[in-house]
Every structure is written in C-alpha cells, then in structure tokens.
Design a protein around this motif. Structure first.
Motif, PDB file in Angstrom:
ATOM      1  N   GLU A  41       0.956  -1.080  -0.099  1.00  0.00           N
ATOM      2  CA  GLU A  41      -0.048  -0.062   0.073  1.00  0.00           C
ATOM      3  C   GLU A  41       0.842   1.197  -0.149  1.00  0.00           C
ATOM      4  OE1 GLU A  41      -3.603  -0.037   0.050  1.00  0.00           O
ATOM      5  OE2 GLU A  41      -2.830  -2.025  -0.433  1.00  0.00           O
ATOM      6  N   LYS A  42       0.602   2.173  -0.852  1.00  0.00           N
ATOM      7  CA  LYS A  42       1.305   3.700  -0.879  1.00  0.00           C
ATOM      8  C   LYS A  42       0.438   4.474   0.067  1.00  0.00           C
ATOM      9  CE  LYS A  42       2.753   3.474  -5.539  1.00  0.00           C
ATOM     10  NZ  LYS A  42       2.470   4.067  -6.706  1.00  0.00           N
ATOM     11  N   ILE A  43       1.328   4.902   1.379  1.00  0.00           N
ATOM     12  CA  ILE A  43       0.697   5.831   2.056  1.00  0.00           C
ATOM     13  C   ILE A  43       1.448   6.872   2.023  1.00  0.00           C
ATOM     14  CG2 ILE A  43      -0.637   4.101   3.302  1.00  0.00           C
ATOM     15  CD1 ILE A  43       1.410   4.322   5.812  1.00  0.00           C
ATOM     16  N   PHE A  73      -3.882   6.991   2.111  1.00  0.00           N
ATOM     17  CA  PHE A  73      -3.547   6.198   0.736  1.00  0.00           C
ATOM     18  C   PHE A  73      -3.563   7.003  -0.359  1.00  0.00           C
ATOM     19  CE2 PHE A  73      -6.208   3.159   3.436  1.00  0.00           C
ATOM     20  CZ  PHE A  73      -5.177   2.101   3.568  1.00  0.00           C
ATOM     21  N   VAL A  74      -2.279   7.084  -0.924  1.00  0.00           N
ATOM     22  CA  VAL A  74      -1.937   7.759  -2.160  1.00  0.00           C
ATOM     23  C   VAL A  74      -2.949   7.688  -3.412  1.00  0.00           C
ATOM     24  CG1 VAL A  74      -0.076   8.515  -3.547  1.00  0.00           C
ATOM     25  CG2 VAL A  74       0.375   8.078  -1.414  1.00  0.00           C
ATOM     26  N   TYR A 112     -10.643   8.518   0.819  1.00  0.00           N
ATOM     27  CA  TYR A 112     -11.025   7.601   1.820  1.00  0.00           C
ATOM     28  C   TYR A 112     -11.135   8.443   3.244  1.00  0.00           C
ATOM     29  CZ  TYR A 112     -11.475   3.433   4.586  1.00  0.00           C
ATOM     30  OH  TYR A 112     -11.922   2.517   5.644  1.00  0.00           O
ATOM     31  N   GLY A 113      -9.864   9.258   3.432  1.00  0.00           N
ATOM     32  CA  GLY A 113      -9.803  10.106   4.485  1.00  0.00           C
ATOM     33  C   GLY A 113      -8.650   9.852   5.271  1.00  0.00           C
ATOM     34  N   ARG A 122     -10.930   0.972  11.094  1.00  0.00           N
ATOM     35  CA  ARG A 122     -11.259   1.367   9.801  1.00  0.00           C
ATOM     36  C   ARG A 122     -10.063   0.865   9.008  1.00  0.00           C
ATOM     37  NH1 ARG A 122     -10.674   6.683   8.186  1.00  0.00           N
ATOM     38  NH2 ARG A 122     -12.116   6.658   6.400  1.00  0.00           N
ATOM     39  N   LEU A 123      -8.927   0.866   9.258  1.00  0.00           N
ATOM     40  CA  LEU A 123      -7.746   0.570   8.487  1.00  0.00           C
ATOM     41  C   LEU A 123      -7.949  -0.920   8.167  1.00  0.00           C
ATOM     42  CD1 LEU A 123      -4.963   1.409   7.089  1.00  0.00           C
ATOM     43  CD2 LEU A 123      -3.788   0.985   9.094  1.00  0.00           C
ATOM     44  N   PHE A 124      -8.176  -1.820   9.215  1.00  0.00           N
ATOM     45  CA  PHE A 124      -8.124  -3.211   9.161  1.00  0.00           C
ATOM     46  C   PHE A 124      -9.362  -3.599   8.146  1.00  0.00           C
ATOM     47  CE2 PHE A 124      -9.287  -7.444  10.852  1.00  0.00           C
ATOM     48  CZ  PHE A 124      -7.995  -8.012  10.704  1.00  0.00           C
TER      49      PHE A 124
END
Lengths: 474, 474
Positions: free
Chosen positions: B171-173, B329-330, B335-336, B367-369
């Motif tokens: 994941e690109k964060i 998330f790039v 999604y916030g 939320r992430l999970f």
C-alpha cells in the motif's frame, strides 16, 4: 454539566472501574500474554465480540435479572426508537452463543475458542466489587455430542495457566470439580422433583462450606416442610439428605477416593449407593458418577490436592448440566471462586435450531489480579518496557544516538532515547526512576567506544551496538 | 422483550459493531502485536483506562457535541441519581488527560504512553461507519516544555508501523504534516482575528483537496464578506488568500522545498514571505515555519514521498496548536485519514493546574483493518493458532498422544489434540479445514516411529518430538 474553560474539574477514580499505573499495567500485560500463550498452545483460537449485544439477545435466556447496562445516546433523536436497544455484555457466554449461531457455517467444530475481554455489571458501588472487569474464557463447542475428555482438558489447562502466572507461584490454589447430575440424580431418587424445591436445596448446598452441614440440613428440611413434600419410597428424608451433605463435605483427591470413600465412615459415592439402594437404578446419578470419576481419573497426573472432587460445588443457578468447576485459594476459600465454569448441554438453543453442547471455564482476571496487587505479590519492577535508555551526549551527537538506538531496535531491544542533552547524571537518574535496566553511552567524542552501564550491578563496559547482548550483564 | 425458551431469536450483526471470524481475528492479533512491538521498541509504556468516564470529565472540554453513549442501568433505582452519570469514551485523549492529571505524582515525565482500546461513537447506523472501534494512540506529555524532536519522532514511528503491517506492504501511504501556527499567523498578518471567521476559513482550507483552490477561495471570500471584515493594512485580501491556497496546494517533499519552493512559481513559504512582507514580523507565522521545517528536516531519512509538508492540513476544529498530522492512501485520498494527530499546548488544563504540552498520533485501527479485509489484502490463512494437529491413533494410545503433545508444547509449539480416534483421513481433513500446517502421527504400534506430515508440501517423515523443528518442512 459542562464546565467553563477556567474551572478545574478534579478527577477521581470511578468506583468499580479499575485503572493501573504503567508499572502495574506492565505486569497485567505479562499476565494476559501468559494466559493467551497457554490457551493458544492447546489450539484455542481467539475471538472477540462487540461490547454490546441487542437487549433481546441478552434477554433470550431470561438473564435480565443481572445488573445490565444499556446504552443511550446523549443526543438521542426520535429515529433511534426504531433501533434495537443495545446493552453491554455481562459475560462472554451469551455473546459466544450468539456468535456460534450467527457464524455457524463459518466455523469448524469442535470449535475451541478463547476470549479475553471486558464485561460490565451495573452493581451498586461497593468496595471490592468491579463494575467493569476482564474475563479470560475458554470454551469448546461441538455439534450434537462433545467428548467428555474436554471436561478434563479444561482444569488441566487452567492449572497450567494459574500456577505459572508471575506472582502466583507461591499461591496454593485448588480446583474443585463436581457433576450436577449426581445431586440432581440423588434428589430424583429421593423423589424430589419440584423445581422450586430443587432450586432451594441447591442454594443451601452451595453454601455448605460457609454455613456447615447442620445449618445446611436445617435449611433444606425447612424448604421440604414448606414445599409440603410428599414422602414416596423412603421414610427417612432427614437421614438421606444428611448423608448426601456428609458425602458432599469431603474433598476427594482422586477417582478411587471418590468412589470407594476415604477413612471417614460417611464418604464417597459408594457410601451413598450402599445406604440408599434405589440409587443403583437412577440413571442420572450413575451417569454423573461415571463422568466425574472419568474426569478425576484423567487428571491424575496433576500434583496432589490441586484438583479435588467436591460434590457441594453446584455453581448456583447457572445453566450448567454436568461437570462444574470452581477454583479457590486454599488459605482463603471465603474469597470465593477465581475461576469457574462447567458443561452445558445446549449452548445456543435460543438462537439456532441445532444441539450445541459445550464445556467452558472462565478466569475472573481482574479480581485475581487486583487481589495479588493489593497483597503486594506482583513482580512490579519497571515503569517502562524499555531495555535500554540511550543517552543523548549533545545536540551534535543526536543523529549518532538515534542511529545507535535504531541498530539496537532492529536487533529486538526496546530503546528509549533521552530527549535532551542534559547532564549524564540526570539521564542516568531518569533511567533509574523508570526502572530501565541498561543505560547506553554513544561515544561522546570521535574515536571513543560505545559503553553500556548495567543499572543492577553498576558496572559499565565497552559495547558494540551490533553485537551486545543482555547476557553480557553479569 | 424477553423471549420464551422455545422461540428462536435469530441473531444478526449490529450495524457499526464489527466482529470477525477466527481466521480474520488471527490477522487482527498479528496487527495489534506488531503495533505494540513497535511502540514498545521506542520505550512507550502501555496504559488502559476504563471504558467510561464521568460525563463531567468528558464534558470538561466542551466536547459534548460528539455522539456520546451514556450508560443506564436496566433496573435503575432512585439511589443511582446520587451517582455521576457515566459515558463511554469517544477517544483516548480525554481519558489520557484525566489519567495524567489524576496520577500526576505517580508518573515520570516526559510520559510516553501507548493505548490500544475500543472507543465508541453513537453515530446513526450507516455503511462504513463504526460505532465501536479500536484506536492505537501514542502520545508524549511533558511538564511546561516538550522538545520539538518528539513531533518528528511520531511520524517516524507511524511510518515504521504502517509500512510493515502484514498485508500493508504494497500500500502506498503518505503522511502529511503541517503546523497550525503557519495558517493562524498568516491570517493574523492579514488582520483576520475574529474567531468565527478563522473557524470558517479553516473549514474551507480543510476541504481544499476535495473542492479545489477556486471554490475554497470563493467560500472564504463569502465568509469574509459576511463577517464585514475591515481591511487594515492590506488592500488585496483576495490575492493574499489565493496565494496562501496556492502555497497550501503543494505537497513539499522536504524542508528545502517547503522553504524555497518548487518549480511552480507560487509555492513554498518563501513565496509567502516575499509577496507579503508583513509576515517577516509575524512571530506566530515564523515560529510555525521554523517548527515545520525542523520536523521535515528530521524526517529526511524516510523514503521520498512518504512524508510531505502540506499546509492545507488543519485537522478541523480539534484542539491542536502546532504540528498536525494526517495519513492517506496515495491512490485513494478520498478515503480520509487513517492516522491523525498533532501537538497540543496544554493537555489537561481542565483537570490540573499545570502546563502539560503534548504531541500524539492515533491509528484508526478498525477502519484501516476493515478496509484491507474488504479488499482481500489481509494474509488470512489459518482458523487456528495451532502449529500441529496431534492425531489420536486409538483410545488406547490417547495417553501417548497427550504426552507427545505436552512435549511439543513445552518446546514452544501450539498443539491441538484431535478429540476422537477417527479415521486418519478424517483427522487430516480436520487439520486441512482449520489450516493447521503440520499433522503429527504418534506411533500406531509399539516399536514404530513418530511421523510428521507437512500439509503444504504433502511430505511425511520420521520425527522426534524432543528435537523436531519447523525448519524441517521443506
């Protein structure tokens, strides 16, 4: 209700909601990790359920007499009325039943799960009573039938858990096991079938250790009189109940003692069958006797006196149908059970049209932990999980200190960096106050070595961040 | 409300209260363990607070507009009225403030703590909104002053945590950082001091990415008109605000870019100071600029584009006073933020007469999970923590199987015993369904060897329970 920005609202503990300082919480984490490790070593998987259930779910078993907390939104609006009311769970068994029914097709049976969560009971505030506390439960659920071996696995696991908790090593605890079918069968054989009367007799038996045999017998005979109990095939009810209470007053160390009896004249299930011949024909009694004997036999490898058969254990009005467990401090049985459970024939009949027998046991974690803490028996040491405090020699050497810390972290150590280039003595004092066992000195000048000081021994020596190990302390 | 024993109450999920099957929960545990391990490696200690606070505590900061759940006892009695009302906490910052004030003398400062608990918000049920969720917070609190280095430590830790979570590797964060003093100082320099107007401008800036520069400018100028804003020492407010929004529209990769600007003509803090000379005299602006530059500089060791300065980040109406963080998330910034926080000058002024500045950041764990789970990105494999399923050859060999399991458990393996002497094929199938990677066969006859089957490769070979290791799989 709301406060102005200037006014100070002085906080105080809320009665019944425990909270710990970091050094105590560190031990609590060790306890939880330990319990989890043992549960997982037996293949139990973790589940967690929401803190709430719909009130209908909680009420489905008629358990609403418990002190249940329901949730209300502070700013509720009329649309809320359409939603089901939500209540905080008061145990983990009702949520488990709902979970198993709801996710039935996603689970593999026998389903072995552990659950370590907070539960809530809205008791009136009083000393020693928690309104929020953690329970650590294991249960095994199967479809239609559940082998009796699981009834023996539970106490073995619990013994392993409790006897090796940090700080519990010197506590004498005893698991007490019975099987409800024995008492129910015995009463059945005496012709006692009225539910109210059985309930009252169970209540009296439950208090046997506290009130003694004579008082228990007196209470039971009062109930019998009140219930206008009709004598059927025996004439000496007083003697028969007294006999049961005598047998129930012993703690049998093993299966042999339980069946044959001890040196005492009125002990052992054999005594009952001898003096009350009808019992030989009572299926429930015989089944309970066989099951309890089997479980005791399977536990013969545990140290003597750690698991005993005790027929006075009934677990009050809970929903158990066979094996029941309690666990007490041998020196202080009046403190009550710290770990209890039992077998139920049918876990989730309120939610699903399947027969799901189960057996489970629950550690009253918070009560146990708080007791050991109060008695000063927990190995409380450090206020920090850090193994090493990294000294900050100067602002110029911050990058070097940070890099050294990173190297040590990669090697598995917990490293806290000191935040400001204060005097070395102040930084060491900080490690001491936090209970951090090692202080690391990156080179204060080019060409010098790293050094590490062991706070316990006071020794300080050269060290290489890529190779140093805790073993080097001495 | 209560149900008869016969009626089936079919359970369904309660909207907003997530619950996982065992195989997903297993990954959730890996996530929580991982996060905890990283936090502890930096010396953060764990605390937990009760799920509730007195409503007065929660209301002390005037935050009652949040959707708060209060508790009511189902069977309340009049004596309850005397007690303070209890409410479930909606974050971990208010409880932290209360905790630090209450236990001030028992803590060592700077106090570095992490907290991973459930919080509750009584939102109206709607898809994707949780009403119960887990947050993972770290905060550092000090007395009087807190070094700015901690503002840089937070994103570094969070980057380490998020980039190495199982399933998050690809994941690109991006962590986006700003400092509120910059915007406040800029508005101050423009002569904008009215709190309502500032609030409205912050709201518009907060939406900059979503609505674009033109629309944000239009909204702000409308507010300015409504507020009957008096022009003081500048005449071209429209241009000045537009300039700020232009500068705030870039994401600066490093401290140099932030100060000097990028290839774009209107970018970088330097642009602002050049075009609006009054800024050189504004202390707040200069302080914010220095702080943000310092933080970006300290983070230069992280991979490019993972941490950027983004002046549009303001964190809405929260109580931050300096550094602020968001994480997106790039590929899906809409999604916030999945991880947010910032610095506050004074954590606990409502509860204690001390100045306690702090800086903290919070992972929106649930939320992430849940997002990664929905996208099928979690490494979901096994329904059980067991490494090994112990085959039960026959009832006669149960003791041998149990003993073998015990030997392997002592060596650190998780071993589930099969419960009945069914056909070997059935027992292997059970291991397969649960995703248990090894199946162990104790000798089925005297004189034979133990064997172990690797479910992945299908190979089966002799093994000694006292010596076997997972490495032997191949």
């Amino acid at each position: 209700m709301s406060m102005s920005g200037d006014k100070i609202y002085k906080p105080k503990p809320v009665s019944g909601f425990p909270e710990w300082l970091p050094e105590v919480r560190l031990v609590e984490q060790q306890w939880l990790d330990h319990i989890r490790r043992v549960f997982e070593s037996y293949g139990f998987c973790s589940i967690e359920t929401p803190s709430v259930e719909e009130l209908d779910v909680i009420a489905a078993k008629g358990e609403v007499d418990k002190e249940i907390y329901v949730l209300e939104r502070l700013h509720a609006d009329p649309a809320d009325k359409k939603e089901a009311r939500l209540a905080l769970h008061f145990d983990q068994t009702v949520p488990l039943a709902r979970y198993v029914a709801q996710h039935f097709n996603g689970l593999v049976f026998p389903f072995k799960r552990y659950q370590m969560q907070r539960v809530w009971r809205g008791e009136r505030p009083q000393a020693g009573r928690f309104r929020e506390f953690t329970q650590c439960d294991i249960d095994v659920i199967n479809v239609d039938n559940l082998p009796l071996h699981f009834d023996a696995e539970m106490p073995a696991i619990i013994w392993e858990v409790l006897s090796s908790l940090p700080g519990m090593e010197n506590e004498k605890i005893q698991l007490r096991i019975s099987n409800r079918k024995i008492m129910y069968g015995y009463l059945q054989a005496l012709g006692i079938n009225a539910p109210d009367l059985i309930t009252n007799i169970i209540r009296a038996a439950d208090k046997l250790e506290k009130i003694g045999r004579e008082e228990a017998l007196r209470q039971i005979m009062d109930y019998v009189k009140d219930a206008k109990f009709e004598v059927t095939y025996h004439t000496d009810l007083n003697k028969q109940i007294g006999l049961f209470l005598a047998v129930a007053s012993y703690r049998y160390k093993n299966a042999m003692e339980l069946v044959v009896g001890t040196d005492e004249p009125l002990s052992g299930l054999g005594t009952l069958t001898k003096l009350h011949p009808e019992l030989k024909n009572n299926e429930l009694f015989k089944q309970g006797m066989t099951e309890l004997t089997f479980v005791m036999d399977q536990l013969s490898h545990l140290p003597q006196n750690t698991v005993v058969a005790d027929l006075s254990i009934v677990r009050g009005l809970d929903y158990y149908t066979g094996t029941v467990y309690e666990t007490v401090f041998v020196d202080d049985p009046g403190y009550g059970s710290i770990c209890s459970g039992g077998r139920y024939d049918d876990l989730a009949s309120s939610y699903i049209n399947k027969k799901l027998p189960g057996v489970g046991i629950s550690i009253g974690f918070s009560r146990l932990f708080a007791r050991l803490h109060e008695q000063g028996k927990l190995p409380v040491k450090s206020k920090s999980p850090a193994d090493i405090l990294m000294v900050l020699p100067s602002e110029e050497r911050r990058a070097l200190a940070a890099q050294t810390a990173a190297t040590l972290r990669k090697r598995g150590f917990n490293v806290e960096m000191y935040h400001a280039p204060k005097k070395t003595g102040d930084q060491i004092k900080f490690a001491d106050r936090k209970g951090i066992p090692y202080v690391w000195f990156p080179p204060f000048e080019d060409g010098k070595d790293h050094e590490v000081k062991c706070m316990g021994s006071g020794t300080q020596q050269k060290a290489d961040p890529a190779e140093w190990n805790l073993d080097e302390k001495k």
